[in-house]
Design a protein around this motif. Structure first.
Motif, mmCIF file in Angstrom:
data_model
loop_
_atom_site.group_PDB
_atom_site.id
_atom_site.type_symbol
_atom_site.label_atom_id
_atom_site.label_comp_id
_atom_site.label_asym_id
_atom_site.label_seq_id
_atom_site.Cartn_x
_atom_site.Cartn_y
_atom_site.Cartn_z
ATOM 1 N N THR A 191 47.484 38.739 31.534
ATOM 2 C CA THR A 191 46.156 39.332 31.701
ATOM 3 C C THR A 191 46.243 40.857 31.664
ATOM 4 O O THR A 191 47.013 41.457 32.423
ATOM 5 C CB THR A 191 45.509 38.891 33.035
ATOM 6 N N SER A 194 34.979 40.226 42.771
ATOM 7 C CA SER A 194 35.923 40.027 43.869
ATOM 8 C C SER A 194 35.890 38.608 44.435
ATOM 9 O O SER A 194 36.747 38.243 45.244
ATOM 10 C CB SER A 194 35.632 41.031 44.995
ATOM 11 N N ARG A 236 36.189 34.521 44.907
ATOM 12 C CA ARG A 236 37.283 33.582 44.608
ATOM 13 C C ARG A 236 37.058 32.831 43.301
ATOM 14 O O ARG A 236 38.026 32.333 42.692
ATOM 15 C CB ARG A 236 37.459 32.597 45.758
ATOM 16 N N ASP A 276 39.073 34.495 40.734
ATOM 17 C CA ASP A 276 40.487 34.160 40.874
ATOM 18 C C ASP A 276 40.782 32.812 40.216
ATOM 19 O O ASP A 276 41.774 32.672 39.484
ATOM 20 C CB ASP A 276 40.891 34.107 42.350
ATOM 21 N N ILE A 301 40.658 33.057 36.376
ATOM 22 C CA ILE A 301 41.863 33.657 35.800
ATOM 23 C C ILE A 301 43.001 32.650 35.760
ATOM 24 O O ILE A 301 43.747 32.563 34.773
ATOM 25 C CB ILE A 301 42.260 34.921 36.592
ATOM 26 N N LEU A 345 39.226 44.440 39.883
ATOM 27 C CA LEU A 345 39.767 43.521 38.888
ATOM 28 C C LEU A 345 41.209 43.866 38.508
ATOM 29 O O LEU A 345 42.002 42.976 38.170
ATOM 30 C CB LEU A 345 38.879 43.536 37.643
ATOM 31 N N GLU A 396 43.591 44.658 40.383
ATOM 32 C CA GLU A 396 44.511 44.024 41.325
ATOM 33 C C GLU A 396 44.780 42.568 40.941
ATOM 34 O O GLU A 396 45.829 42.014 41.263
ATOM 35 C CB GLU A 396 43.939 44.095 42.738
ATOM 36 N N LYS A 397 43.821 41.962 40.239
ATOM 37 C CA LYS A 397 43.929 40.558 39.855
ATOM 38 C C LYS A 397 44.671 40.372 38.526
ATOM 39 O O LYS A 397 45.094 39.267 38.209
ATOM 40 C CB LYS A 397 42.535 39.939 39.747
ATOM 41 N N CYS A 398 44.800 41.452 37.752
ATOM 42 C CA CYS A 398 45.403 41.361 36.424
ATOM 43 C C CYS A 398 46.878 41.746 36.445
ATOM 44 O O CYS A 398 47.323 42.503 37.304
ATOM 45 C CB CYS A 398 44.645 42.256 35.438
ATOM 46 N N ASP A 399 47.604 41.248 35.454
ATOM 47 C CA ASP A 399 49.045 41.512 35.386
ATOM 48 C C ASP A 399 49.350 42.949 34.966
ATOM 49 O O ASP A 399 50.401 43.490 35.304
ATOM 50 C CB ASP A 399 49.703 40.555 34.399
#
Length: 231
Positions: free
Chosen positions: A45, A138, A140, A143, A146, A172, A174-177
């Motif tokens: 991601t 933000s 869930r 999450d 993804i 976002l 923080e959620k991505c690679d």
């Protein structure tokens, strides 16, 4: 001078229209640099953002999606700018259904994914613009989304809002690679670039590198070049 095709209603240059041009070659170079940076990390991601508006992050996101699809990857490009979405214009699609339909109404991924017209590249447009974008990103449900798309696609690219305007991209990231910061030559102020970098570091984002956009090589060249600087 490279002319934009009339079919591109957004006014953006897409590398699928200029396959043999220097413009397209620059995106292949960026693709190679990104592959080199993430190849041993299993990253799937990528978040594309900028410090401020008008720096070209949506154009970069779209062309990177095309570049990776041309490499043979199954790519999903997502319009995560839930305030000023543009991807539906870029690829001549309807804005709905989109990512907000999925997050708010439990639509399936299959219901909102659209064919971009480029082999291997699929897109999810914004959908109806929500009243609470940051809260939606933000949640869930994002999450879980993804997690699911990572199973279905080789690479997922999020086109996110500018960092210094709203909190969406920071959340976002923080959620991505990995995250790529787009910087516009002659436009982005150094202090804003540093603030954007600090915001990403604060959210513990993995900053893959930065793309310098709108850089003119010299007065004898009328095309724009794109460069990537990786950590």
């Amino acid at each position: 001078m490279i002319k934009r095709k009339k079919t591109d209603t957004s006014g953006r240059m897409l590398m699928m229209d200029y396959f043999k041009s220097i413009f397209s070659e620059q995106f292949r170079s960026i693709r190679a640099n990104i592959n080199f940076s993430i190849r041993d990390k299993g990253a799937k991601t990528l978040l594309i953002t900028s410090a401020s508006v008008g720096e070209g992050k949506s154009t970069i996101a779209s062309n990177l999606g095309i570049a990776f699809a041309q490499e043979g990857k199954k790519v999903l490009l997502i319009d995560a700018d839930l305030r000023k979405p543009t991807m539906h214009f870029t690829f001549n699609q309807f804005i709905s259904p989109g990512i907000t339909n999925l997050l708010l109404s439990n639509w399936s991924i299959e219901d909102v994914v659209k064919d971009s017209g480029v082999k291997g590249l699929y897109i999810i447009t914004c959908g109806p613009i929500p009243s609470n974008p940051a809260e939606l990103i933000s949640h869930r449900n994002m999450d879980q989304f993804i997690v699911e798309v990572k199973k279905k696609y080789d690479l997922i690219i999020f086109d996110a809002p500018p960092l210094l305007s709203v909190a969406d991209a920071q959340i976002l990231s923080e959620k991505c690679d990995g995250t790529i910061l787009v910087v516009s030559s002659g436009k982005t102020e150094k202090r804003n670039m540093m603030k954007a970098k600090e915001a990403l570091q604060h959210s513990k984002a993995n900053i893959v590198g930065a793309v310098l956009n709108n850089f003119k090589l010299d007065k004898n060249h009328h095309y724009y070049e794109y460069y990537v600087e990786t950590d």
